[in-house]
Scaffold this motif. Structure first.
Motif, PDB file in Angstrom:
ATOM      1  N   ARG A  54       0.830  -1.212   0.000  1.00 17.31           N
ATOM      2  CA  ARG A  54       0.000   0.000   0.000  1.00 17.31           C
ATOM      3  C   ARG A  54       0.863   1.259   0.000  1.00 17.31           C
ATOM      4  NH1 ARG A  54      -3.827  -2.976   3.226  1.00 17.31           N
ATOM      5  NH2 ARG A  54      -2.674  -2.493   5.122  1.00 17.31           N
ATOM      6  N   GLU A  55       1.910   1.258   0.839  1.00 13.69           N
ATOM      7  CA  GLU A  55       2.793   2.419   0.877  1.00 13.69           C
ATOM      8  C   GLU A  55       3.589   2.536  -0.420  1.00 13.69           C
ATOM      9  OE1 GLU A  55       2.388   4.502   3.110  1.00 13.69           O
ATOM     10  OE2 GLU A  55       1.393   3.343   4.675  1.00 13.69           O
ATOM     11  N   LEU A  56       3.995   1.406  -0.941  1.00 15.00           N
ATOM     12  CA  LEU A  56       4.789   1.401  -2.177  1.00 15.00           C
ATOM     13  C   LEU A  56       3.956   1.872  -3.358  1.00 15.00           C
ATOM     14  CD1 LEU A  56       7.641   0.675  -3.079  1.00 15.00           C
ATOM     15  CD2 LEU A  56       6.866  -1.665  -3.466  1.00 15.00           C
ATOM     16  N   ALA A  57       2.660   1.538  -3.373  1.00 16.70           N
ATOM     17  CA  ALA A  57       1.783   1.971  -4.466  1.00 16.70           C
ATOM     18  C   ALA A  57       1.700   3.489  -4.528  1.00 16.70           C
ATOM     19  CB  ALA A  57       0.388   1.362  -4.296  1.00 16.70           C
ATOM     20  N   LEU A  58       1.670   4.136  -3.361  1.00 17.42           N
ATOM     21  CA  LEU A  58       1.617   5.594  -3.335  1.00 17.42           C
ATOM     22  C   LEU A  58       2.935   6.195  -3.812  1.00 17.42           C
ATOM     23  CD1 LEU A  58       0.044   8.117  -2.714  1.00 17.42           C
ATOM     24  CD2 LEU A  58       0.695   7.898  -0.309  1.00 17.42           C
ATOM     25  N   LEU A  59       4.044   5.563  -3.431  1.00 16.16           N
ATOM     26  CA  LEU A  59       5.338   6.034  -3.928  1.00 16.16           C
ATOM     27  C   LEU A  59       5.396   5.907  -5.446  1.00 16.16           C
ATOM     28  CD1 LEU A  59       8.225   7.040  -3.252  1.00 16.16           C
ATOM     29  CD2 LEU A  59       8.919   4.638  -3.153  1.00 16.16           C
ATOM     30  N   HIS A  60       4.935   4.783  -5.977  1.00 11.75           N
ATOM     31  CA  HIS A  60       4.898   4.599  -7.431  1.00 11.75           C
ATOM     32  C   HIS A  60       4.048   5.674  -8.093  1.00 11.75           C
ATOM     33  CE1 HIS A  60       6.231   0.123  -7.945  1.00 11.75           C
ATOM     34  NE2 HIS A  60       7.006   0.775  -7.105  1.00 11.75           N
ATOM     35  N   GLU A  61       2.938   6.024  -7.466  1.00 17.33           N
ATOM     36  CA  GLU A  61       2.058   7.047  -8.034  1.00 17.33           C
ATOM     37  C   GLU A  61       2.785   8.379  -8.128  1.00 17.33           C
ATOM     38  OE1 GLU A  61      -2.572   7.765  -7.426  1.00 17.33           O
ATOM     39  OE2 GLU A  61      -1.400   8.465  -5.696  1.00 17.33           O
ATOM     40  N   LEU A  62       3.540   8.724  -7.086  1.00 12.98           N
ATOM     41  CA  LEU A  62       4.308   9.969  -7.120  1.00 12.98           C
ATOM     42  C   LEU A  62       5.414   9.916  -8.158  1.00 12.98           C
ATOM     43  CD1 LEU A  62       4.646  10.792  -3.310  1.00 12.98           C
ATOM     44  CD2 LEU A  62       3.195  11.931  -4.996  1.00 12.98           C
ATOM     45  N   LEU A  63       5.827   8.713  -8.500  1.00 13.33           N
ATOM     46  CA  LEU A  63       6.847   8.530  -9.545  1.00 13.33           C
ATOM     47  C   LEU A  63       6.191   8.226 -10.885  1.00 13.33           C
ATOM     48  CD1 LEU A  63       9.399   6.491  -7.397  1.00 13.33           C
ATOM     49  CD2 LEU A  63       9.631   8.863  -8.148  1.00 13.33           C
ATOM     50  N   LEU A  64       4.909   8.639 -11.010  1.00 15.00           N
ATOM     51  CA  LEU A  64       4.133   8.590 -12.254  1.00 15.00           C
ATOM     52  C   LEU A  64       3.893   7.162 -12.748  1.00 15.00           C
ATOM     53  CD1 LEU A  64       5.867  11.552 -14.146  1.00 15.00           C
ATOM     54  CD2 LEU A  64       3.903  11.638 -12.591  1.00 15.00           C
ATOM     55  N   ASN A  65       4.057   6.183 -11.855  1.00 12.30           N
ATOM     56  CA  ASN A  65       3.930   4.770 -12.254  1.00 12.30           C
ATOM     57  C   ASN A  65       4.781   4.457 -13.483  1.00 12.30           C
ATOM     58  OD1 ASN A  65       2.052   3.831 -10.240  1.00 12.30           O
ATOM     59  ND2 ASN A  65       0.485   5.052 -11.267  1.00 12.30           N
ATOM     60  N   ASP A  66       5.887   5.160 -13.564  1.00 13.04           N
ATOM     61  CA  ASP A  66       6.816   5.008 -14.686  1.00 13.04           C
ATOM     62  C   ASP A  66       7.959   4.101 -14.236  1.00 13.04           C
ATOM     63  OD1 ASP A  66       9.200   5.510 -16.304  1.00 13.04           O
ATOM     64  OD2 ASP A  66       8.097   7.174 -17.198  1.00 13.04           O
ATOM     65  N   GLU A  67       8.063   2.917 -14.839  1.00 15.52           N
ATOM     66  CA  GLU A  67       9.051   1.936 -14.395  1.00 15.52           C
ATOM     67  C   GLU A  67      10.469   2.486 -14.440  1.00 15.52           C
ATOM     68  OE1 GLU A  67      10.637  -2.339 -15.979  1.00 15.52           O
ATOM     69  OE2 GLU A  67       8.463  -2.128 -15.745  1.00 15.52           O
ATOM     70  N   GLU A  68      10.800   3.204 -15.496  1.00 17.96           N
ATOM     71  CA  GLU A  68      12.148   3.756 -15.613  1.00 17.96           C
ATOM     72  C   GLU A  68      12.408   4.790 -14.518  1.00 17.96           C
ATOM     73  OE1 GLU A  68      15.001   6.114 -18.864  1.00 17.96           O
ATOM     74  OE2 GLU A  68      12.934   5.580 -19.375  1.00 17.96           O
ATOM     75  N   MET A  69      11.391   5.611 -14.241  1.00 16.57           N
ATOM     76  CA  MET A  69      11.542   6.637 -13.209  1.00 16.57           C
ATOM     77  C   MET A  69      11.675   5.999 -11.818  1.00 16.57           C
ATOM     78  SD  MET A  69       9.054   9.922 -12.735  1.00 16.57           S
ATOM     79  CE  MET A  69       9.334  11.215 -11.524  1.00 16.57           C
ATOM     80  N   ILE A  70      10.931   4.938 -11.588  1.00 18.40           N
ATOM     81  CA  ILE A  70      11.018   4.235 -10.303  1.00 18.40           C
ATOM     82  C   ILE A  70      12.407   3.628 -10.137  1.00 18.40           C
ATOM     83  CG2 ILE A  70      10.068   2.354  -8.908  1.00 18.40           C
ATOM     84  CD1 ILE A  70       7.411   2.792 -10.483  1.00 18.40           C
TER      85      ILE A  70
END
Length: 256
Positions: A54-70
């Motif tokens: 759940r916490e990681l999903a929010l972090l991914h959202e802030l990183l635009l759910n962009d795999e390269e950006m993550i």
């Protein structure tokens, strides 16, 4: 005298057989109980894992759910964490967002990213190592919550015990011991053809399979550095990403 000796021998044989049966069935019952407890602990760990996701999903959202950006984000922190990039389902529930105020959008984004990473780090810490909580029995004692590292070690120990029971306390071995305790029975079985080979089939039927450890079925995360130790890196990363993806990040912040 002979009668007394026979009674003594008979009593000794019964006691020995009783102890052998207790050792055989007792070991199997203890192992069954330990396996059951382990499976229950895995279910409890699954709940802790969901908190991480759940916490990681929010972090991914802030990183635009962009795999390269993550990937770039964790690289910027010096963390090799492929599971933290790929293990979050798209429809995973999000953790609670931090209400953040700043003079600029870039500052707000950097602050949100840092605080959200801190939530992820703490959730991963609890998942990997557990946390001490009150026992709840009024004693003032504390116990550690279920955690990934402990269960991995427990599983390895459990499988060593499984192999030991299968090898040293197999049904055929126990039956062979019983047969040798009664020479007359052994002689009759040999005459009738019911030799030890006739018992070995039950080894397969009563064989304990090894326990499935956590493996790829659970999130395998490395330890993450505390937020205070990497806050500067997060700030620099956020500033750089805001410059490169200004429109996407601005749209995201407007939607939050």
């Amino acid at each position: 005298m002979s009668s007394q000796f026979d009674d003594f021998a008979d009593g000794l044989m019964k006691e020995t057989l009783s102890e052998a049966a207790e050792n055989f069935f007792g070991a199997r019952k203890r192992l069954e109980d330990e396996i059951h407890d382990f499976e229950q602990a895995k279910e409890r760990l699954r709940k802790v894992e969901r908190n991480v996701l759940r916490e990681l999903a929010l972090l991914h959202e802030l990183l635009l759910n962009d795999e390269e950006m993550i990937h770039k984000f964790f690289d910027a922190l010096g963390v090799n964490a492929p599971h933290l990039v790929h293990m979050v389902p798209e429809d995973s529930p999000r953790g609670e967002r931090h209400a953040v105020f700043a003079l600029t959008r870039a500052g707000r984004y950097a602050r949100m990213l840092s605080l959200t990473y801190g939530d992820v780090q703490q959730a991963v810490e609890r998942y990997l190592h557990g946390e001490y909580i009150n026992a709840g029995d009024g004693s003032g004692r504390k116990h550690i919550t279920v955690n990934y590292n402990h269960l991995q070690k427990q599983c390895e120990a459990l499988n060593r015990e499984v192999r030991l029971v299968n090898e040293s306390q197999s049904p055929s071995t126990t039956l062979a011991f019983v047969r040798h305790m009664d020479p007359e029975l052994e002689r009759r079985e040999e005459l009738s053809g019911a030799v030890l080979n006739g018992y070995t089939g039950i080894d397969k039927d009563m064989h304990f399979p090894e326990v499935e450890c956590l493996g790829m079925h659970f999130l395998a995360s490395p330890d993450l550095p505390p937020r205070k130790n990497v806050n500067g890196k997060i700030q620099r990363f956020a500033k750089k990403m805001y410059g490169e993806k200004n429109e996407e990040i601005s749209a995201l912040l407007s939607a939050l």
